[in-house]
Write a protein that holds these residues in place. Sequence first.
Motif, short mmCIF file in Angstrom:
data_model
loop_
_atom_site.label_atom_id
_atom_site.label_comp_id
_atom_site.label_asym_id
_atom_site.label_seq_id
_atom_site.Cartn_x
_atom_site.Cartn_y
_atom_site.Cartn_z
N LEU A 100 0.06 -26.01 -48.64
CA LEU A 100 0.67 -25.27 -46.62
C LEU A 100 0.86 -27.10 -46.23
CD1 LEU A 100 -3.03 -25.03 -47.47
CD2 LEU A 100 -3.06 -24.46 -45.13
N THR A 101 1.41 -26.72 -45.50
CA THR A 101 2.29 -28.24 -44.66
C THR A 101 1.26 -28.14 -43.13
OG1 THR A 101 2.75 -26.01 -42.94
CG2 THR A 101 4.28 -26.66 -44.64
N ALA A 102 1.34 -29.65 -42.64
CA ALA A 102 0.32 -30.39 -42.06
C ALA A 102 0.49 -29.32 -40.88
CB ALA A 102 1.30 -31.59 -42.09
N GLY A 103 1.38 -28.63 -40.03
CA GLY A 103 1.78 -28.00 -39.32
C GLY A 103 0.64 -26.06 -39.80
N GLN A 104 0.94 -25.77 -40.87
CA GLN A 104 0.06 -24.60 -41.37
C GLN A 104 -1.52 -25.00 -40.45
OE1 GLN A 104 1.19 -23.70 -45.19
NE2 GLN A 104 2.64 -22.09 -44.52
N MET A 105 -2.13 -26.22 -41.18
CA MET A 105 -3.03 -26.80 -41.48
C MET A 105 -3.95 -27.43 -39.94
SD MET A 105 -5.03 -27.21 -43.97
CE MET A 105 -6.36 -28.57 -43.80
N ARG A 106 -3.00 -27.69 -38.92
CA ARG A 106 -3.10 -27.93 -37.68
C ARG A 106 -3.79 -25.83 -36.71
NH1 ARG A 106 0.67 -31.94 -38.13
NH2 ARG A 106 2.45 -30.85 -37.31
N GLN A 107 -2.49 -25.20 -37.41
CA GLN A 107 -2.09 -24.17 -36.97
C GLN A 107 -4.48 -23.84 -36.87
OE1 GLN A 107 -0.81 -22.99 -34.28
NE2 GLN A 107 -2.69 -21.15 -34.39
N LEU A 108 -4.66 -24.09 -38.34
CA LEU A 108 -5.63 -23.30 -38.72
C LEU A 108 -6.80 -23.80 -38.07
CD1 LEU A 108 -5.58 -22.86 -42.78
CD2 LEU A 108 -6.03 -21.45 -41.67
N ALA A 109 -6.87 -25.35 -37.93
CA ALA A 109 -7.95 -26.17 -36.90
C ALA A 109 -8.09 -25.43 -35.23
CB ALA A 109 -7.15 -27.44 -36.92
N LEU A 110 -6.77 -25.68 -35.22
CA LEU A 110 -6.94 -24.56 -33.43
C LEU A 110 -7.12 -23.19 -33.14
CD1 LEU A 110 -5.60 -25.04 -30.74
CD2 LEU A 110 -3.61 -23.68 -31.91
N ILE A 111 -7.26 -22.52 -34.40
CA ILE A 111 -7.87 -22.03 -34.65
C ILE A 111 -9.67 -21.53 -34.49
CG2 ILE A 111 -8.58 -19.10 -35.82
CD1 ILE A 111 -5.21 -19.53 -37.08
N SER A 112 -10.04 -22.78 -35.76
CA SER A 112 -11.26 -22.62 -36.05
C SER A 112 -11.51 -22.79 -34.79
CB SER A 112 -10.98 -24.03 -37.32
OG SER A 112 -12.46 -23.74 -37.24
N ASP A 113 -11.02 -24.09 -33.74
CA ASP A 113 -11.53 -24.68 -32.73
C ASP A 113 -12.13 -23.52 -31.53
OD1 ASP A 113 -11.36 -27.57 -34.07
OD2 ASP A 113 -9.96 -27.54 -32.98
N ARG A 114 -10.94 -22.35 -31.29
CA ARG A 114 -10.87 -21.78 -30.50
C ARG A 114 -12.01 -20.39 -30.80
NH1 ARG A 114 -5.26 -20.37 -28.60
NH2 ARG A 114 -3.98 -22.70 -27.81
N HIS A 115 -11.79 -19.93 -32.02
CA HIS A 115 -12.44 -18.71 -32.75
C HIS A 115 -13.91 -19.79 -33.14
CE1 HIS A 115 -10.38 -16.74 -30.76
NE2 HIS A 115 -9.16 -17.71 -31.00
N ALA A 116 -14.64 -20.50 -34.24
CA ALA A 116 -15.32 -20.78 -35.08
C ALA A 116 -16.42 -22.18 -34.43
CB ALA A 116 -15.22 -20.72 -36.52
N HIS A 117 -16.01 -22.66 -33.43
CA HIS A 117 -16.97 -23.43 -33.49
C HIS A 117 -16.61 -24.97 -33.89
CE1 HIS A 117 -19.81 -21.14 -31.44
NE2 HIS A 117 -19.77 -20.32 -32.33
N GLY A 118 -15.00 -25.19 -34.28
CA GLY A 118 -13.99 -26.13 -34.82
C GLY A 118 -14.59 -26.21 -36.46
N ARG A 119 -15.26 -25.00 -37.24
CA ARG A 119 -15.55 -24.83 -38.53
C ARG A 119 -14.53 -23.89 -39.55
NH1 ARG A 119 -22.07 -23.56 -36.92
NH2 ARG A 119 -22.32 -25.89 -36.37
#
Length: 94
Positions: free
Chosen positions: A69-88
């Motif tokens: 994964l790129t750093a950008g992809q990891m940031r996007q996964l973190a954003l999705i997690s924050d929005r939809h999975a309580h940051g998990r």
Amino acid sequence: MPAHRDAFDAAYDQLVRVEIERFRAKAQELLDGSITDDDFRGFRLRYGIYGQRQPGVQMVRTKFPGGVLTAGQMRQLALISDRHAHGRGHLTTR
């Protein structure tokens, strides 16, 4: 970055965009009542969306070729997690 890598990345990005739009359209059919949950089940499973035991909870299996994964992809996964999975999130090498 070599030109062949740029071309590969562009083609891959386009393929992913097509799949996202295909999923979006099918999900909209479900939301509109055009198809049933049973009609949608096989489709969503092929795209890595799995229902969980808790009502309204879904697992999204995201695949990364070679596990890279790129750093950008990891940031996007973190954003999705924050929005939809309580940051998990849960990472596995399955």
